[in-house]
Design an enzyme around this catalytic site. Structure first.
Site, short mmCIF file in Angstrom:
data_model
loop_
_atom_site.label_atom_id
_atom_site.label_comp_id
_atom_site.label_asym_id
_atom_site.label_seq_id
_atom_site.Cartn_x
_atom_site.Cartn_y
_atom_site.Cartn_z
N LYS A 1 -17.28 3.58 -5.62
CA LYS A 1 -17.18 2.52 -4.63
C LYS A 1 -18.21 2.76 -3.53
CE LYS A 1 -13.38 0.61 -1.74
NZ LYS A 1 -11.94 0.82 -1.47
N SER B 1 -9.35 -3.11 -2.20
CA SER B 1 -10.75 -3.34 -1.88
C SER B 1 -11.70 -2.78 -2.91
CB SER B 1 -11.06 -2.71 -0.51
OG SER B 1 -10.82 -1.32 -0.52
N SER C 1 -5.62 -0.08 -2.37
CA SER C 1 -6.91 -0.47 -2.94
C SER C 1 -7.26 0.24 -4.23
CB SER C 1 -8.03 -0.19 -1.92
OG SER C 1 -7.83 -0.95 -0.74
#
Length: 597
Positions: free
Chosen positions: A70, A144, A168
């Site tokens: 990420k 996310s 997330s």
């Protein structure tokens, strides 16, 4: 047959010579080009550079395994954007867990899209585009960690790292039919990760199977003295058998599914599958957990998000995504008084929850009560995002571990997932229970591929002999050091940190790779040398000792409190002319001094 990127299959191909890591990396980049870089990726490593790394990758536990991170996690030489171009910087050094993964042979492919500054559970809050469900592009991917989940589900990488503060690392897993492991806070180092809520953040792992997620966790989990939130004295990740019968907690009354009858039915089907496997289903009072969940965004913790990017928020607030900006700037109204009151309230709720934990081994909840189409989310971004966190927001606040696993599909083909939640450091037990639940599904597939889950090996619960051995390590086998993996792969557990009794000296041995110290008992040394005590079963200890090269050996070490344990010692002749490190009190302290110089 389509090439599967699950770790076990790649290991098999490498072992029999049917594939080489550089060829797998070429295939990965071809798949990415075919699917398109945007919106799921923000930055790719250069293909030629990744191929070169694949050719020379260390033959460690993740040899030749492609992965993504990420884009709030640093990778040396690549930009970290947090999905905000104005915030971007080029990282000088990779995050600790990336270093650990690459040291074991994993190949970094690139950095993935996310809800900006990891603020959101839906995946629509990024200037780099909106990642969509791998099953229906009209639906949200979850966030996310949106791009990380999609990259795994689409068969572009074997695993990916995300972060998880409010869910997330679990919501996107559920919406893309993959596994999302949210370890106990403090197990995986947060050094090199841009924080969202620093006191509540955890690095998460997305994988096609629980076994793959566990293998990555075994590599990524190590104590990091550079992370002030690292969990002191925590054991390494090891698979543990679930209690029999497993006591599974479920809410004792109706819980919201926001009108999603399919999700409600699939949740009850998951409960029934566990019961059919002999689990004892125990109703619990869900109210303390629900009240804690509401505090994460409704309470003062949202101010931690503002603290993480306060410079940008002050200097150029227009650079922040409109919805994210509204959330962050709204935190300015939070006061210190509110903060302390919330801390007290959370402590009360956590105490109330202990009464429920006394009844059960795990909680089983929907990962999310429903999902949404992208147009729905854009039309009502705050309210719908809030509903997504109903069953996830409390986990980090209450210091719990969690594992999301696939649990079937709606009638329209949208995936559903459930989350197994346990007390801190129950990660290994959740893995064995979660894998069994995942494999109880009929015709389960890996992500959005058509590859059956049944083609992959299940989680293996190690069998332990009746006796165990404690061993003191003093150098490269310490937590976070290059050979610590030799302990972790044997399911050794870190018991404590201690110091030797008097009579010992520590030397830096010449010509060793990686650099190693030698602990010698000469009777005159001051002792007080730092050691870690690890425990493993006799069989594992035997294989561990067999790998130790001369002039090192395993002998008996006396600790400062007069206890004796097995431990690393060095033949005296090897220390002639070697640097005496004794005054530093340990290998780590000497390394710190060497790095500073």
């Amino acid at each position: 047959m389509t090439l599967s990127l699950d770790i076990a299959d790649l290991e098999r191909l490498y072992a029999v010579g049917e594939a080489a890591p550089e060829n797998i990396v070429r295939e990965v980049y071809a798949r990415i080009r075919a699917r398109g870089v945007r919106p799921d990726w923000i930055t790719l490593a250069e293909e030629d550079a990744a191929i070169a790394k694949a050719r020379t990758a260390p033959r460690g536990r993740l040899y030749g395994i492609p992965f993504a991170v990420k884009d709030n996690i640093d990778v040396g030489g690549l930009p970290t954007t947090c999905a905000c171009p104005e915030f971007a910087y080029v990282a000088e050094r990779s995050a600790t867990m990336v270093e650990l993964l690459e040291r074991e042979g994993a190949i970094l492919i690139g950095k993935t899209n996310l809800d900006q500054f990891a603020t959101g559970l839906n995946g629509t809050r990024s200037p780099y585009g909106i990642s969509a469900s791998t099953f229906n592009r009209d639906y949200i991917s979850g966030g996310s960690s949106s791009g990380s989940a999609v990259a795994v589900a689409a068969g572009l990488v074997s695993f990916a790292l995300g972060t998880d503060t409010a869910g997330s690392g679990r919501i996107p897993a559920a919406f893309n039919n993959i596994v999302g492991l949210k370890p106990t806070k403090g197990l995986i180092s947060m050094r090199g990760v841009v924080p969202a809520c620093r006191t509540q953040d955890a690095v998460s792992i997305f994988a096609l199977t629980v076994a793959d997620a566990a293998k990555v966790a075994m590599t990524a989990i190590a104590f990091d003295k550079e992370d002030p939130f690292a969990r002191l004295g925590a054991p390494s990740f090891a698979i543990e058998a679930a209690p029999q019968p497993l006591r599974v907690g479920v809410p004792n009354g109706p819980i919201p599914f926001f009108g999603d009858k399919d999700y409600e039915s699939l949740y009850h089907a998951a409960i029934a599958r566990l019961a059919a496997r002999g689990a004892r289903i125990v109703p619990v009072d869900y109210m303390p957990f629900a009240k804690a969940a509401a505090m994460l965004y409704g309470g003062p913790w949202v101010a931690e998000r503002l603290a993480a990017i306060s410079d940008l928020a002050t200097r150029n607030p227009e650079a922040i995504h409109e919805v994210v900006r509204g959330i962050l700037l709204g935190a300015k109204a939070k006061t210190a008084v509110e903060t302390f009151r919330a801390i007290y309230d959370l402590a009360e709720l956590t105490r109330e929850a202990r009464a429920e934990w006394a009844k059960v081994d795990i909680l089983l909840l929907p990962t999310a009560g429903t999902t949404y189409m992208i147009v729905q989310m854009l039309a009502d971004p705050v309210a719908l995002n809030t509903s997504l966190g109903t069953y996830t927001n409390f986990v980090n606040l209450m210091d719990l571990a969690a594992l999301s696993v696939p649990a079937g599909f709606r009638s329209d083909g949208i995936p559903f997932g459930v989350t197994l939640i346990g007390p801190a450091l129950s990660d290994g037990m959740l893995a064995s229970a979660g894998d069994a639940l995942h494999r109880s599904l009929d015709r389960a597939q890996l992500g959005a591929t058509l590859i059956p889950l049944s083609s992959t090996p299940p989680v293996t619960v190690p069998t332990k002999s009746a006796k165990s051995v404690k061993v003191a390590v003093v150098g490269v086998h310490l937590s976070g050091q290059p050979l610590n993996g030799e302990l972790v792969e044997r399911n050794a557990q870190l018991i404590e940190t201690a110091r030797t009794g008097p009579g010992y000296r520590l030397y830096a041995l010449a010509g060793t790779s990686p650099a190693k110290p030698g602990l010698v008992f000469d009777g005159s040394g001051p002792g007080g040398i730092e050691v870690e005590i690890w425990e493993m079963d006799e069989e594992a200890f035997g294989s561990f000792v067999a790998r130790i090269p001369a002039p090192l050996s395993i002998g008996t070490v006396t600790l400062a409190d007069s206890r004796t344990v097995k431990g690393f010692l060095c033949e005296g002749h090897a220390t002639r002319g070697a640097e005496d490190l004794t005054t530093f009190g340990g290998w780590r302290a000497w390394l710190d001094r060497s790095t500073a110089v």
